[in-house]
Design a protein around this motif. Structure first.
Motif, PDB file in Angstrom:
ATOM      1  N   PHE A 156       0.823  -1.213   0.000  1.00 37.47           N
ATOM      2  CA  PHE A 156       0.000   0.000   0.000  1.00 37.47           C
ATOM      3  C   PHE A 156       0.862   1.271   0.000  1.00 37.47           C
ATOM      4  N   THR A 157       1.900   1.271   0.809  1.00 35.64           N
ATOM      5  CA  THR A 157       2.718   2.467   0.996  1.00 35.64           C
ATOM      6  C   THR A 157       3.265   2.990  -0.328  1.00 35.64           C
ATOM      7  N   TRP A 158       3.523   2.086  -1.268  1.00 39.71           N
ATOM      8  CA  TRP A 158       4.168   2.494  -2.525  1.00 39.71           C
ATOM      9  C   TRP A 158       3.191   2.573  -3.703  1.00 39.71           C
ATOM     10  N   PRO A 185       8.369   2.628  11.513  1.00 38.88           N
ATOM     11  CA  PRO A 185       9.680   3.158  11.929  1.00 38.88           C
ATOM     12  C   PRO A 185      10.750   2.992  10.852  1.00 38.88           C
ATOM     13  N   ASP A 186      10.577   1.996   9.964  1.00 40.19           N
ATOM     14  CA  ASP A 186      11.542   1.749   8.900  1.00 40.19           C
ATOM     15  C   ASP A 186      11.219   2.489   7.610  1.00 40.19           C
ATOM     16  N   ILE A 187       9.976   2.940   7.463  1.00 43.79           N
ATOM     17  CA  ILE A 187       9.531   3.412   6.153  1.00 43.79           C
ATOM     18  C   ILE A 187       8.907   4.798   6.264  1.00 43.79           C
ATOM     19  N   LEU A 188       9.603   5.764   5.695  1.00 46.56           N
ATOM     20  CA  LEU A 188       9.067   7.110   5.495  1.00 46.56           C
ATOM     21  C   LEU A 188       9.020   7.315   3.979  1.00 46.56           C
ATOM     22  N   PRO A 189       7.891   7.025   3.337  1.00 51.06           N
ATOM     23  CA  PRO A 189       7.842   7.063   1.873  1.00 51.06           C
ATOM     24  C   PRO A 189       8.003   8.474   1.334  1.00 51.06           C
ATOM     25  N   GLU A 190       8.423   8.559   0.085  1.00 49.14           N
ATOM     26  CA  GLU A 190       8.644   9.862  -0.535  1.00 49.14           C
ATOM     27  C   GLU A 190       7.372  10.703  -0.560  1.00 49.14           C
ATOM     28  N   SER A 191       6.217  10.053  -0.676  1.00 51.50           N
ATOM     29  CA  SER A 191       4.971  10.813  -0.707  1.00 51.50           C
ATOM     30  C   SER A 191       4.788  11.630   0.560  1.00 51.50           C
TER      31      SER A 191
END
Length: 679
Positions: A436-438, A468-474
């Motif tokens: 979902f995140t991407w 905590p591991d994923i801060l997406p570019e969006s």
């Protein structure tokens, strides 16, 4: 194939019945199969459904789907947690054959003489049917038998009572030549397995005191973290996920921002589990004692929060297992134990487990650890990197744990290849993190959700906009509107969603060149001033609270299989609905993916998916603003990322209170500011 009638392509079936399909208590589970027969006589199908107590549930008749396709459908509602099974049966339906033939002969103008055999055969058939109908309906059947044999009545009056039994004999058919298909398993979980709202925080950061020139850093504890629980519950979350709470290794401990050398105040990564104080069954002494943990779990339960623990099957170099069971690890050519690698990434503070040298011993120990925490009241485990462990191990472990405690749920944190993600779901994981995140465009999101719906019999998604591991570019570049957009998408597309603490504060600064937070909380204490952020209007908490309130109030949002997309002519917008078959509750959402520009669009709604005829007008009530609109199949929408990036409508067929706004106008969400980042 064996039996009188073919029964094929049964659903739900996972890996041809090797693994159970998934459902939750009270969920409407769709069952279908292809069944057919020779000639023109009628075929009937039904489902035999057996609960975990071994008792069969009421007979469920299946209905044919699209004409000519021979696919039959039914829905079944399980009412208890545990192992269920179902079997599709096909049978000769002589009453339906008789009803069809007699109706056609009457329509063709045939008389008593031509129908003499039909009248006699019908009477015999109905006499046979008497054995299966409820006692209160038996007199109707006897009256129809009498009428069929009464030569003093007109032909129509003789057959009419028998023809009028169609509904009764659909529910209680005469079944001949009954053919049973294969039996398929279904595992039924408690409702939280499907519908849940997760929140993640690090207990050590809540109430922590950073280091100063005069004093070392001081970790937060379970006692100080308890103070944060009311705010989490007030936002409407029902699962609080804790990263590992065990002792953290000192050997090869990582410093801030994942540096290789730790300073004296560096607290290390909670996922580097194990030290002199103990391993996976121990609690980090800085957090408190076992009694403190029980108090924390109890305080959370009192607020409606269930604690989810992290199950991370890996060890720091100073974990007790390394000394006691070196065979549980991989030894390299130079005699050293291999640390974790995902080239070019290196995790020198973690030793991965080797499940092949002593499979019985390591399985027994891990089961002991999991059941220890089950004994402490934990019923949810978020499993770290399950795709790096053998799939057959997970099948065994989950089966063994559920044999002891069927209510236990497992969330798979496996951002990996689709086959592995789906395989883990098939072997027993209750929920799954997803891609979902991407998925950052409406077309990508719609296509991905279609993939998830195709796997809904065994895979339940949990949508997270950040971890905590994923801060997406969006989120790095989209500004506060994108935080609202991603929260709407996560919470209203999927029945389960979650977010990591700091999302409500719009935390968005990455480590240079990475999809990770700078000054990551994985490696340091990160106390946050929640009260100041809310007092200054810098918190998304009110918006998150409203989304979770909408979720709880609308049964349509508690489900996955009912997700339906509608057409809209702007590729920057996504339109979808969910409808609850029991209550008729219907939610219709239009959401922008653009965090910078006002977007207009025109809908073409699939009206039957909303429970409406194509020509009907209806009222949509925006649950975010309180405004109501008069809608039909075609409607114009305007979404402003800074004022209202989404409409969240409940569909109503009667007038409602609140502000009525002309189509295209966008009232601001109450309490929402036109906020932009200054940098």
């Amino acid at each position: 194939m064996t039996g009188r009638f073919p029964i094929e392509d049964v659903s739900p079936s996972v890996a041809c019945g090797r693994y159970p399909a998934k459902a939750v208590v009270g969920e409407l589970v769709p069952v279908s199969a292809v069944a057919y027969r020779e000639g023109h006589d009628a075929l009937g199908c039904n489902v035999v459904w057996q609960g975990p107590d071994g008792a069969p549930r009421p007979f469920t008749r299946m209905r044919p789907g699209e004409p000519g396709r021979d696919r039959w459908h039914a829905t079944i509602r399980p009412d208890a947690v545990g192992a269920w099974s179902f079997t599709v049966e096909a049978f000769d339906d002589p009453y339906l054959t008789w009803h069809h033939a007699v109706s056609k002969k009457l329509a063709a103008g045939q008389g008593v003489d031509e129908l003499a055999n039909d009248l006699a055969e019908g009477a015999a058939l109905l006499a046979e049917a008497l054995d299966g109908v409820p006692a209160e309906d038996a007199e109707r059947v006897r009256a129809a038998v009498t009428a069929l044999g009464d030569a003093d009545l007109s032909l129509l009056r003789r057959v009419a009572p028998a023809l009028e039994l169609a509904d009764l004999l659909w529910a209680y058919p005469v079944r001949r030549l009954v053919t049973a298909g294969e039996t398929y398993p279904v595992w039924v979980d408690r409702p939280r397995a499907l519908f849940s709202a997760w929140y993640e925080f690090f207990p050590r950061s809540e109430g922590a005191v950073p280091a100063t020139v005069d004093a070392p850093a001081r970790s937060g504890t379970f006692a100080t973290a308890t103070a944060r629980l009311p705010a989490v519950a007030a936002m409407g979350f029902d699962v609080l996920y804790l990263p590992p709470i065990h002792p953290i290794g000192r050997v090869n401990r990582k410093g801030r921002n994942n540096t290789l050398v730790a300073g004296p105040d560096d607290v290390g990564s909670p996922w580097a589990i194990g030290a002199a104080e103990g391993g996976h069954e121990a609690i980090h002494p800085d957090l408190g004692t076992a009694a403190d943990f029980r108090d924390f779990v109890g305080a959370a339960a009192g607020l409606g929060l269930e604690i989810a623990m992290d199950l991370a099957l890996q060890c720091a170099p100073d974990h007790p297992w390394v000394t006691a069971h070196p065979e549980w690890f991989t030894t390299r050519a130079d005699g050293s134990i291999a640390y974790a690698e995902n080239p070019p990434k290196k995790y020198q503070d973690i030793y991965p487990l080797n499940f092949d040298n002593d499979p019985e011993g390591i399985r027994a120990e891990i089961l002991r650890v999991v059941l220890h925490w089950v004994g402490e009241g934990i019923r949810i485990f978020r499993v770290d990197n399950p795709h790096t462990k053998p799939v057959d191990f997970w099948h065994w472990l989950i089966t063994e744990v559920k044999r002891v405690e069927p209510d236990v749920l497992f969330l798979a944190e496996a951002f990996t290849r689709p086959a592995m993600m789906h395989g883990l779901a098939k072997v027993g994981f209750t929920q799954s993190y997803t891609y979902f995140t991407w998925r950052t465009s409406p077309a990508e999101m719609r296509e991905y959700c279609a993939e998830l719906l195709a796997a809904a019999d065994y895979m339940r998604p949990n949508f997270w906009p950040n971890t905590p591991d994923i801060l997406p570019e969006s989120l790095q570049h989209g500004g506060p509107p994108m935080f609202r957009i991603r929260a709407v998408l996560a919470s209203l597309l999927s029945p389960s969603w979650g977010m990591y603490a700091g999302y409500e504060l719009f935390e968005h600064v990455p480590r240079p060149g990475a999809e990770e937070y700078v000054d990551s909380e994985k490696f340091e204490l990160r106390p946050r001033d929640w009260a100041a952020a809310e007092a200054q209007g810098r918190s998304l908490a009110p918006f998150i609270t409203r989304l979770n309130e909408i979720r709880r109030a609308n049964p349509a949002l508690h489900q996955l299989r009912n997700l339906h997309f509608h057409e809209i002519d702007n590729p920057a917008l996504l339109c979808w609905s969910k409808r609850d078959a029991d209550t008729g509750n219907t939610v219709l959402v239009v959401c922008s993916f653009d965090s910078t520009t006002v977007q207009w669009g025109n809908t073409t709604l699939d009206m039957p998916a909303l429970g409406l005829d194509w020509h009907e007008r209806f009222t949509v009530h925006d649950e975010l603003t309180g405004a109501s609109y008069d809608w039909g199949q075609h409607n114009a929408v305007r979404l402003d990322p800074y004022l209202q990036p989404a409409h969240v409508f409940t569909v109503r067929t009667a007038p409602v209170g609140g502000t009525t706004v002309a189509a295209g106008q966008t009232p601001a969400v109450p309490g929402q500011k036109d906020d932009r980042w200054s940098s």
